[in-house]
Write an enzyme that holds these catalytic residues in place. Structure first.
Site, short mmCIF file in Angstrom:
data_model
loop_
_atom_site.label_atom_id
_atom_site.label_comp_id
_atom_site.label_asym_id
_atom_site.label_seq_id
_atom_site.Cartn_x
_atom_site.Cartn_y
_atom_site.Cartn_z
N CYS A 1 3.50 2.54 2.58
CA CYS A 1 2.09 2.18 2.43
C CYS A 1 1.79 0.71 2.68
O CYS A 1 0.82 0.37 3.34
CB CYS A 1 1.60 2.49 1.02
N ALA B 1 -10.49 10.14 7.87
CA ALA B 1 -11.40 9.50 8.82
C ALA B 1 -11.89 8.13 8.34
O ALA B 1 -12.96 7.68 8.74
CB ALA B 1 -12.59 10.41 9.14
N GLU C 1 -7.79 3.54 8.85
CA GLU C 1 -7.09 3.93 10.07
C GLU C 1 -7.06 2.89 11.19
O GLU C 1 -6.06 2.77 11.89
CB GLU C 1 -7.73 5.21 10.63
S1 FES Z 1 5.33 4.23 -0.50
FE1 FES Z 1 5.21 2.22 -1.26
S2 FES Z 1 3.28 2.18 -2.20
FE2 FES Z 1 3.33 4.12 -1.24
#
Ligand code: FES
Ligand SMILES: Cc1cc2nc3c(=O)[nH]c(=O)nc-3n(C[C@H](O)[C@H](O)[C@H](O)COP(=O)(O)OP(=O)(O)OC[C@H]3O[C@@H](n4cnc5c(N)ncnc54)[C@H](O)[C@@H]3O)c2cc1C
Ligand code: FES
Length: 1297
Positions: free
Chosen positions: A126, A1046, A1228
């Site tokens: 992430c 989206a 995105e």
């Molecule tokens: S995988 Fe690291 S915060 Fe989501």
């Protein structure tokens, strides 16, 4: 393993499962052991997924729960990762915390290098790692962040821009407050006699001897029993390859295996020593001994730094690495070339064996007899005039098994450059370590010079000739690496010879490693307007609302939900054939497996056997025919997951293969295997324009797919309530309403009986919209039939196999342009490999066409896109939804035009950019002012002009290293072009104590939507965020939700929350007026007494967007988000390796609601894009089997891949009338800007090619892996490799698309 023991037995669910094979670090714990010899306590990080519980006798294990919690005290490590915004979905966070915590236990003031090394084995999908590094950087000694441009509390006083987090009030780290090692374990180690132990399990007997004699006897009695030390080979073998070992011997308490003895000739290292211990030992020797004696030690250190992550090195033993005899072991080539020896014992006595080709005899095979034990490894000191090199190239810089790895040793006749001995060993070019023995002899007694080397290359090429079908593929690359690694060694030797005998010439440039010093980055965002109330949190960098509980391990993910009584586990059985008729499914044997309760097939589905999405049906379980490997056929439910797995393994499916499966888009084109409709769009008159241009060029680019690799695999628990046909479904998904509807249809019950609940999602990226619902339907059938709760949590390999990925695309184009760079006409064709079902593919290829113009005003523009139906697993939505594929083709076309004209691509981009209020090719009017501002600011902030000049100078001076730059713009449409998906709803309750509960339709996947909703509610209700709690997303609270996708989640749900809060605030107006000085709590109480409803729903109708494909016009987006990104890379042309030296991103996201969340999205998606375009490779066998099914084979960016300097600027003074508080969607768009690294690599490659006399456009497909980059550089070495003739062999992997 410890992981399941912690999670299932002790209910300590903070330690997470991400892969089960030591490759992701989500399961990191700290192990501490008392060392009676030194009376010290050793702390090390380890992967709980590979740690046998039986091996932990006498050890203390600390998990994330043990170091701090919200109920007691949060540990500074937990606090800093949270405060620095280093936790988004949070699934990787406990692992990160434990890696860092262990480092601090050993080194309370670490250096940046220590931090990088400690986190090298932890993956995060992430954040892009920057905030994690920055949070932990605060533990560094002052000197290691002096001079940085961030976190300086003084900045505030100097009037510098605001910071994302304030370092001033962080909890201090006080090592004296840490948990103490249990005294009873010290006492036990000191006083209790060591006894051998035996643990007898269901299938395995685990024996742990304490003396060498006992070990020798055990090995004589059970010669086939493996010796398990680190379990990093045996563990994955049992888990992933089904290896059976009824007896396991664990010699971790046999002291002789850990002894280190030094002699004048070298050092004997106990075979049981972990790689970390070996590394520390060799580092000490290198410090202590004269340089000339440490050649082999330094070469080994070079390799040891790259073996796995820290957690692996802390447990994996040197003996285990040697005996495992991996084809690409990093240690064996060095040990073999360095003439190292093994001391071996058995009942027959002791002996010494030279570690050479007679010892390493085949794949995973040595000449060791089954009853023999490696006691130690002898590594000699080097002699004067002896030199050693260890070079490797891997798909990722760190924590990746090498593609080719080497150990090369040369001994010169004293005082000369005449070769006395040469030893060259490679890994990765055969079934085991290969020694190039014919090449050894060639240079002997000859001077080390160009002539000798050039003859050596010829012999080497002949000697190491891989079959074109070699397992692992990359054959031409591997062969060229054998040459270029020798050449790199040569450069090192020339340098040394120059220093010692002044022979030859000094060639220093080729041997300097790529830079790797992480620099502090800059994040610039707008401060809130003067006078904004401190309680109004909108626009401030508020920490993710559950970051702290994610960091303490208290955050509950789907599989952390406690098991209910009688709960069953579901394991899917999938097709092993790409295209076949199902002739029968025999479940008899499966039903006899103890614990197995039922096997669910399509016939058992009571309602609709299909799930439908946007009008397309998809079979839930294949009934009569399968159309890809990995298609779900049936499911086994049992009391435990292991039992279900055993049952699934013996389900027999009888197939009748159907002819000629289709795998590639070329095959699909040949057979016209398409999903309908195909789409075309055109503006101007393309055909005519081609007649009028100065030049026409035709090109193509292939772009591979991308695995979502959310850290939390697909997970769900379905609980039948027992009455009224009600089901509660807890799942990790982006679209709970779709899951609810699909389940209801599958069971033939109304939607009002199914409630879906999503507390949080451990990463999704588009992969948890449709695919989760299909699996949830099957799990619900199992729960329905059994009447019991059923849990389904996919293992990483299953998840990768079953759930599809981003669509690979082949893009072909014809472009017509003028000699001044103006593009007049372009005709682009996109072929997306959709796999076996339509899923969202047609929508994806539509979005491809809607974005093919990117930032450019090409007056005559035509696009055609088609979703190809193939016999691969069905691909699905992935962040960007076709845009990253579409725009890569466009930008590649621009690059080609630039190369045809001999100009920089940036110039061509500028010439063709939209400059004024314009219409897109689908006749949507927009103003590109902020696009141009982003572009200009990006060039300015990145100092593009002078860095381009500097790169040119660098390239002139460096033959084998090249620098490249690229600036890439983006114009990205926000919202769903299917207008009905833009609506949202919310439900807000105010309780009598003044606390507020908000529910809305968005799911929290790490993107921070709940945090932003808290900020919205806080502004609208005029109360601090501490009053507001955002509860789970539930179809019972807010019905008929739209997918969180989206980049539209905040826009839609924010307006719905705002709407509900406005209603409530209005309702409170009478009581506020009655008591203007009252508190919020007093108004609420009063309102209740006055019978004012304190609960309201909110609704947002959203934009009525549409796209009319017949007329080829529409308004498919609410607005555009703009951005530009400049990246610079340094490429090693000999290995194809590269480093992103710097990245500067400028984005227009209007007025950010939460700059820390938005910058987090920008950085995270950029790194995901970098992965897409430069690293991540999905590979399929020629029979359509996905080969890359875990982090060992599929490499996502790790901490070693982030730009060394990474700056993000949010465009100032930007407004957006189309979204809440003038903000813009950002989840995105920035992913595509990762392509700036791709084009920078291409720029560097172009420089290398130009030096080799090759100008003009060339092919570099995506991802630009080291393999592709190296081959494109077309060096002297790649040119020596005769290409294998296509069609004359069966390649190891298909070239998809
Ligand atoms: S995988 Fe690291 S915060 Fe989501
Ligand atoms: C995620 C991951 C990444 C990795 N990356 C790399 C890498 O980049 N480069 C690389 O080279 N390797 C890599 N490895 C491999 C790793 O280095 C080896 O698995 C490890 O060194 C094996 O040691 P172990 O103690 O864990 O072996 P175990 O799994 O405990 O045992 C392995 C085998 O060795 C035998 N054995 C162990 N000790 C002895 C002994 N003293 N005498 C006789 N037989 C013995 C056992 O019988 C068994 O068959 C990686 C592994 C993982 C899981
Ligand atoms: S779950 Fe243990 S390393 Fe991935």
């Amino acid at each position: 393993m410890l992981l399941s023991y912690l999670r299932d037995r002790l209910r300590l669910t903070g330690t997470k499962y991400g892969c089960g094979g030591g490759g992701c670090g989500a399961c990191t714990v700290m192990v501490s052991r008392y060392q009676p010899g030194t009376k010290t306590i050793l702390h090390y990080s380890a992967n709980a997924c590979l740690l046998p519980v039986c091996q932990l006798q006498g050890a203390a294990v600390t998990t994330v729960e043990g170091i701090g919690s919200t109920k007691t005290r949060v540990h500074p490590v937990q606090e800093r990762i949270a405060r620095a915004h280093g936790s988004q979905c949070g699934f990787c966070t406990p692992g990160m915390v434990m890696s860092m915590y262990t480092l601090l236990r050993n080194t309370p003031q670490p250096t940046m290098e220590d931090i990088r090394e400690a986190l090298g084995g932890n993956l995060c999908r992430c954040t892009g790692y920057r905030p994690i590094v920055d949070g932990f950087r605060t533990f560094c000694q002052i000197s290691s962040f002096q001079g940085s441009s961030f976190y300086c509390p003084a900045c505030v006083f100097q009037g510098l821009p605001p910071q994302l987090f304030d370092q001033g009030d962080l909890l201090p780290l006080d090592p004296t407050q840490e948990l103490i090692f249990p005294p009873e374990l010290i006492l036990m180690a000191q006083t209790e006699p060591q006894m051998s132990q035996r643990f007898i399990g269901e299938n395995i007997v685990w024996i742990s001897p304490v003396s060498l004699d006992e070990l020798i006897q055990l090995k004589a009695d059970h010669p086939q029993a493996p010796l398990v030390i680190g379990n990093t080979n045996i563990g994955p073998d049992i888990k992933f390859k089904g290896a059976l070992h009824p007896i396991i011997i664990s010699p971790t308490r046999v002291q002789e295996l850990f002894a280190v003895t030094r002699t004048a000739q070298g050092v004997y290292i106990g075979a049981g020593c972990s790689l970390s211990v070996v590394k520390a030992l060799l580092e000490g020797l290198v410090q202590e001994l004269p340089e000339e004696k440490t050649e082999i030690y330094r070469a080994l250190l070079q390799q040891l730094g790259n073996v796995g992550g820290q957690q692996i090195r802390n447990v994996a033993s040197i003996g285990g690495n040697i005996v495992s005899a991996y084809p690409n072991s990093d240690l064996n080539p060095v040990l073999a070339a360095g003439s190292c020896k093994l001391s071996v014992v058995s009942k027959g006595g002791r002996k010494e064996i030279l570690l050479n080709k007679d010892f390493l005899v085949g794949f995973g095979k040595t000449s060791l007899k089954p009853d023999e034990i490696v006691l130690s490894v002898f590594i000699p000191v080097s002699r004067k005039w002896e030199f050693m090199g260890a070079l490797r190239q891997a798909p990722r810089k760190e924590n990746a098994l090498a593609t080719v790895t080497s150990g090369i040793r040369v001994m010169f006749t004293e005082g000369s450059s005449v070769v006395k001995e040469l030893s060259i060993c490679y890994g990765g070019v055969g079934p085991c370590t290969v020694s190039a023995s014919r090449t050894f002899f060639l240079p002997t007694n000859r001077p080390w010079n160009e002539q000798t080397l050039s003859e050596a290359y010829t012999v080497l090429l002949d000697e190491i000739s891989l079959s074109p079908s070699h397992p692992g593929g990359k054959v031409d690359f591997r062969r060229s690496l054998t040459l270029s690694l020798l050449f790199k060694f040569n450069l090192q030797i020339l340098h040394k010879l120059w220093e010692m005998v002044r022979t030859g010439s000094l060639l220093v440039h080729g041997i300097r490693p790529l830079p790797n010093q992480l620099q502090p980055g800059i994040q610039v965002f707008q401060p809130v307007v003067n006078g904004q109330s401190v309680d109004d949190q909108v626009g401030r960098p508020v920490m993710h609302h559950s970051a702290i509980s994610q960091a303490t391990g208290e955050a509950v993910y789907c599989d952390d939900i406690p098991k209910t009584d009688g709960e069953l586990h579901l394991v899917l059985v999938t097709s092993t054939r790409p295209h076949a008729k199902i002739r029968g499914i025999d479940v008899t044997e499966a039903l006899q497996v103890p614990g197995v309760v039922d096997v669910i097939t399509s016939k058992d589905i009571p309602g609709k056997k299909f799930r439908t999405f946007t009008g397309v049906d998809e079979e839930l379980l294949a009934e009569n025919e399968v159309s890809c490997v990995g298609q779900m056929v049936c499911a086994v439910i049992a009391d435990t997951r292991e039992q279900a797995k055993r049952g699934a393994a013996v389900v027999k499916i009888h197939y009748e293969d159907l002819p000629e499966p289709v795998f590639t888009v070329e095959e699909a084109m040949e057979k016209k295997s398409y999903f309908q409709p195909q789409r075309t769009i055109e503006r101007g008159n393309v055909t005519q324009a081609f007649e009028e241009v100065d030049q026409v060029y035709e090109g193509e680019i292939r772009l591979g797919g991308q695995e979502h690799f959310y850290m939390e695999t697909q997970s769900m628990v379905v609980v039948p309530s027992g009455e009224d046909r009600e089901l509660r479904v807890y799942l990790s998904c982006q679209h709970p309403t779709y899951a609810q509807e699909s389940i209801a249809e599958t069971l033939g019950i109304p939607s009002n009986r199914v409630s879906c609940h999503v507390k949080r999602v451990g990463g999704a990226f588009g992969g948890k919209v449709t695919k989760t619902s299909a699996i949830a339907c099957i799990t619900s059938v199992a729960a329905w039939r059994s009447g019991r709760a059923v849990r389904c949590v996919l293992e990483r390999g299953e998840d990768m196999l079953i759930t599809g990925a981003r669509h690979p695309v082949l893009g072909r184009y014809k472009v017509g342009f003028m000699n001044d760079g103006k593009i007049i006409a372009a005709d682009l064709h996109y072929y997306a490999n959709s796999g076996n079902t339509a899923d969202e593919s047609v929508l994806v290829v539509e979005k491809v066409l809607l974005h093919l113009d990117n930032a450019y005003n090409v007056p005559n523009l035509r696009g055609h896109s088609v979703a190809c139906k193939t016999n691969l697993p069905s691909n699905t939505a992935f962040r960007g939804f076709g845009v990253p594929q579409s725009m890569l083709v466009t930008e590649n076309m621009i690059n080609d035009v630039a190369m045809k004209l001999g100009r920089n691509a940036e110039e061509i981009r500028e010439i063709n950019m939209y400059k004024e209020v314009s219409l897109t090719h689908y006749k949507f009017q927009f103003d590109p002012k902020n696009l141009l501002r982003c572009w200009d600011e990006c060039k300015e902030k990145s100092d593009y002009d002078s860095r381009r000049q500097a790169a040119g100078e660098f390239n002139q001076k460096n033959r084998w290293k090249k620098r490249g730059l690229a600036v890439i713009p983006i114009k990205y449409g926000i919202a769903f072009s299917e207008g009905f998906l833009n609506q949202a709803a919310s439900l807000v309750h105010i309780y009598k104590d003044g606390s507020v509960l908000v529910s809305h339709g968005g799911t929290e996947m790490g993107q921070g939507i709940h945090t932003k909703m808290q900020q919205v509610a806080s502004r609208e209700l005029h109360i601090p965020t501490s009053f507001i709690h955002i509860t789970e997303t539930s179809t019972s609270a807010v019905p008929n939700t739209c997918p969180s996708a989206a980049s539209f989640g905040t826009d839609a749900n924010g307006m719905a929350v705002k709407n509900a809060c406005e209603t409530l605030y209005r309702r409170l107006e009478p009581v506020r007026k009655q008591n203007p000085t009252g508190t919020w709590e007093s108004w609420v109480k009063k309102a209740f007494l006055q019978k004012i409803s304190l609960s309201a729903t909110g609704y947002y109708r959203g934009h009525d967007l549409y796209m009319d494909w017949e007329k080829q016009e529409g308004q498919p987006y609410a607005y555009f988000t703009y951005g530009a990104c400049c990246s610079e890379v340094e490429v090693d042309c000999l290995s194809g390796d590269y480093r992103t030296v710097r990245t500067d991103i400028v984005t227009d996201i209007g007025r950010s609601i939460n700059p820390s969340v938005d910058i987090g999205q920008i950085e995270g998606s950029f790194i995901q894009g970098l992965g897409l375009y430069t690293m991540e490779e999905l590979q399929f066998s020629p029979s359509g089997v996905l080969l890359t099914r875990g982090p060992s084979q599929y490499k996502i960016p790790a901490i070693c891949d982030i730009p060394l300097q990474f700056n993000v600027y949010l465009l100032s003074d930007s407004d957006n009338p189309h979204a809440i508080y003038s903000s813009k969607g950002i989840g995105e768009p920035v992913l595509f800007l990762g392509s700036s690294v791709f084009f920078a690599i291409k720029d560097a490659v172009a420089a290398a090619r130009a030096e080799a006399g090759m100008d003009g456009p060339f092919t570099l497909d995506s991802p630009a892996t080291p393999e592709r980059t190296c081959l494109a550089c077309n060096t002297d070495f790649t040119q020596k490799i005769p290409p294998s003739r296509p069609g004359s062999f069966k390649p190891w992997a298909l070239n998809i698309p």
